[in-house]
Design a protein around this motif. Sequence first.
Motif, PDB file in Angstrom:
ATOM      1  N   SER A  51      38.426  41.680  60.516  1.00 11.84           N
ATOM      2  CA  SER A  51      39.977  41.022  61.062  1.00 11.84           C
ATOM      3  C   SER A  51      40.180  39.696  60.585  1.00 11.84           C
ATOM      4  O   SER A  51      39.141  38.973  60.640  1.00 11.84           O
ATOM      5  CB  SER A  51      39.925  41.119  62.339  1.00 11.84           C
ATOM      6  OG  SER A  51      39.247  40.645  63.252  1.00 11.84           O
ATOM      7  N   GLY A  52      41.216  39.602  60.052  1.00 16.87           N
ATOM      8  CA  GLY A  52      41.761  38.277  59.538  1.00 16.87           C
ATOM      9  C   GLY A  52      40.921  37.778  58.349  1.00 16.87           C
ATOM     10  O   GLY A  52      41.198  36.678  57.649  1.00 16.87           O
ATOM     11  N   ALA A  53      40.315  38.621  57.741  1.00 17.15           N
ATOM     12  CA  ALA A  53      39.439  38.033  56.207  1.00 17.15           C
ATOM     13  C   ALA A  53      40.363  38.165  55.432  1.00 17.15           C
ATOM     14  O   ALA A  53      41.580  38.596  55.159  1.00 17.15           O
ATOM     15  CB  ALA A  53      38.555  39.392  55.998  1.00 17.15           C
ATOM     16  N   ASN A  54      40.145  37.221  54.304  1.00 15.95           N
ATOM     17  CA  ASN A  54      40.602  37.142  53.028  1.00 15.95           C
ATOM     18  C   ASN A  54      40.068  37.921  51.912  1.00 15.95           C
ATOM     19  O   ASN A  54      38.855  37.687  51.438  1.00 15.95           O
ATOM     20  CB  ASN A  54      40.796  35.557  52.415  1.00 15.95           C
ATOM     21  CG  ASN A  54      41.491  35.418  51.355  1.00 15.95           C
ATOM     22  OD1 ASN A  54      42.142  36.334  50.778  1.00 15.95           O
ATOM     23  ND2 ASN A  54      41.648  34.061  50.938  1.00 15.95           N
ATOM     24  N   LEU A  55      40.803  38.961  51.748  1.00 17.38           N
ATOM     25  CA  LEU A  55      40.178  39.788  50.778  1.00 17.38           C
ATOM     26  C   LEU A  55      41.207  39.902  49.220  1.00 17.38           C
ATOM     27  O   LEU A  55      41.307  40.923  48.882  1.00 17.38           O
ATOM     28  CB  LEU A  55      40.106  41.334  51.374  1.00 17.38           C
ATOM     29  CG  LEU A  55      39.158  41.287  52.369  1.00 17.38           C
ATOM     30  CD1 LEU A  55      39.184  42.666  53.027  1.00 17.38           C
ATOM     31  CD2 LEU A  55      37.551  41.322  51.827  1.00 17.38           C
ATOM     32  N   THR A  56      41.996  38.732  49.101  1.00 15.52           N
ATOM     33  CA  THR A  56      42.937  38.650  48.142  1.00 15.52           C
ATOM     34  C   THR A  56      42.328  38.996  46.769  1.00 15.52           C
ATOM     35  O   THR A  56      41.303  38.307  46.490  1.00 15.52           O
ATOM     36  CB  THR A  56      43.481  37.399  48.086  1.00 15.52           C
ATOM     37  OG1 THR A  56      44.199  37.048  49.376  1.00 15.52           O
ATOM     38  CG2 THR A  56      44.799  37.412  47.139  1.00 15.52           C
ATOM     39  N   GLY A  57      42.720  40.108  46.207  1.00 21.38           N
ATOM     40  CA  GLY A  57      42.337  40.295  44.857  1.00 21.38           C
ATOM     41  C   GLY A  57      40.976  41.088  44.694  1.00 21.38           C
ATOM     42  O   GLY A  57      40.468  41.141  43.726  1.00 21.38           O
ATOM     43  N   ALA A  73      44.031  41.410  57.983  1.00 16.47           N
ATOM     44  CA  ALA A  73      43.373  41.048  56.758  1.00 16.47           C
ATOM     45  C   ALA A  73      44.305  40.766  55.731  1.00 16.47           C
ATOM     46  O   ALA A  73      45.681  41.362  55.749  1.00 16.47           O
ATOM     47  CB  ALA A  73      42.278  41.923  56.393  1.00 16.47           C
ATOM     48  N   ASN A  74      44.024  39.990  54.741  1.00 19.35           N
ATOM     49  CA  ASN A  74      44.997  39.705  53.492  1.00 19.35           C
ATOM     50  C   ASN A  74      44.400  40.392  52.297  1.00 19.35           C
ATOM     51  O   ASN A  74      43.351  40.022  51.659  1.00 19.35           O
ATOM     52  CB  ASN A  74      44.817  38.395  53.304  1.00 19.35           C
ATOM     53  CG  ASN A  74      46.063  37.913  52.104  1.00 19.35           C
ATOM     54  OD1 ASN A  74      46.430  38.984  51.325  1.00 19.35           O
ATOM     55  ND2 ASN A  74      46.309  36.742  51.920  1.00 19.35           N
ATOM     56  N   LEU A  75      45.040  41.653  52.051  1.00 19.22           N
ATOM     57  CA  LEU A  75      44.487  42.367  50.899  1.00 19.22           C
ATOM     58  C   LEU A  75      45.400  42.449  49.882  1.00 19.22           C
ATOM     59  O   LEU A  75      45.542  43.544  48.901  1.00 19.22           O
ATOM     60  CB  LEU A  75      44.335  43.861  51.385  1.00 19.22           C
ATOM     61  CG  LEU A  75      43.137  44.030  52.261  1.00 19.22           C
ATOM     62  CD1 LEU A  75      43.367  45.086  53.196  1.00 19.22           C
ATOM     63  CD2 LEU A  75      41.831  44.444  51.624  1.00 19.22           C
ATOM     64  N   GLU A  76      46.114  41.355  49.373  1.00 20.13           N
ATOM     65  CA  GLU A  76      47.226  41.051  48.431  1.00 20.13           C
ATOM     66  C   GLU A  76      46.606  41.185  47.335  1.00 20.13           C
ATOM     67  O   GLU A  76      45.535  40.674  47.041  1.00 20.13           O
ATOM     68  CB  GLU A  76      47.880  39.776  48.438  1.00 20.13           C
ATOM     69  CG  GLU A  76      48.836  39.689  47.702  1.00 20.13           C
ATOM     70  CD  GLU A  76      49.725  38.364  47.917  1.00 20.13           C
ATOM     71  OE1 GLU A  76      50.615  37.930  47.001  1.00 20.13           O
ATOM     72  OE2 GLU A  76      49.803  37.505  48.915  1.00 20.13           O
ATOM     73  N   SER A  77      47.170  42.279  46.332  1.00 17.95           N
ATOM     74  CA  SER A  77      46.533  42.162  45.170  1.00 17.95           C
ATOM     75  C   SER A  77      45.271  42.832  44.809  1.00 17.95           C
ATOM     76  O   SER A  77      44.599  42.636  44.077  1.00 17.95           O
ATOM     77  CB  SER A  77      46.608  41.093  44.144  1.00 17.95           C
ATOM     78  OG  SER A  77      47.974  40.303  44.056  1.00 17.95           O
ATOM     79  N   ALA A  78      44.709  43.343  46.133  1.00 20.80           N
ATOM     80  CA  ALA A  78      43.493  44.102  46.039  1.00 20.80           C
ATOM     81  C   ALA A  78      43.371  45.525  45.550  1.00 20.80           C
ATOM     82  O   ALA A  78      44.753  46.104  45.166  1.00 20.80           O
ATOM     83  CB  ALA A  78      42.913  44.366  47.503  1.00 20.80           C
ATOM     84  N   THR A  79      42.377  45.894  45.101  1.00 16.96           N
ATOM     85  CA  THR A  79      42.215  47.411  44.552  1.00 16.96           C
ATOM     86  C   THR A  79      41.449  48.132  45.352  1.00 16.96           C
ATOM     87  O   THR A  79      40.230  47.826  45.643  1.00 16.96           O
ATOM     88  CB  THR A  79      41.692  47.369  43.035  1.00 16.96           C
ATOM     89  OG1 THR A  79      42.522  46.631  42.229  1.00 16.96           O
ATOM     90  CG2 THR A  79      41.717  48.723  42.382  1.00 16.96           C
TER      91      THR A  79
END
Length: 162
Positions: A51-57, A73-79
């Motif tokens: 929770s709340g993790a930065n998983l951007t890209g 969580a930040n999953l912006e631009s993640a695959t």
Amino acid sequence: MDVEELYRRYAAGERDFSGVDLSHADLNIDKVGYPEELEPGKNDLSGINLSGANLTGARLICVNLSGANLSSANLESATLECTILTGANLSDAILDYAELACDLIDVDLREASIFCTRLVGTDLSRANLMGATFQVHVKGYLVFSETIMPDGTINNEDEDHG
């Protein structure tokens, strides 16, 4: 924290990694093509708290995240490809510009931001999208079965986007 440390601590029984920064990480330790090719326990992060993790890209390919807490969580631009998310909590998560080539069965997506997200052959059965920003690009088939849409309506109509 790097991916190897995450898996090492997870294997030692730790489950709470809330707020960790794994931006641009490749969480696919074993480069395999399909989840069934994984050895037992490999790429298994089921029940983890991110929770709340930065998983951007980040690249989450063939990772088991069933029952995981990815709220906020930040999953912006993640695959996420062949990723197992059954029963995961993605409420308030950011999935903008992500690519999801995986199923979202029984996933909590309430209030999530799913903007310009690419869905590839995704099953949204029993997913809860209540209050989510849901503007997606679709390739293939979308399955809706008892899916709660952002406006609260229930959708049971599959869509084929060739």
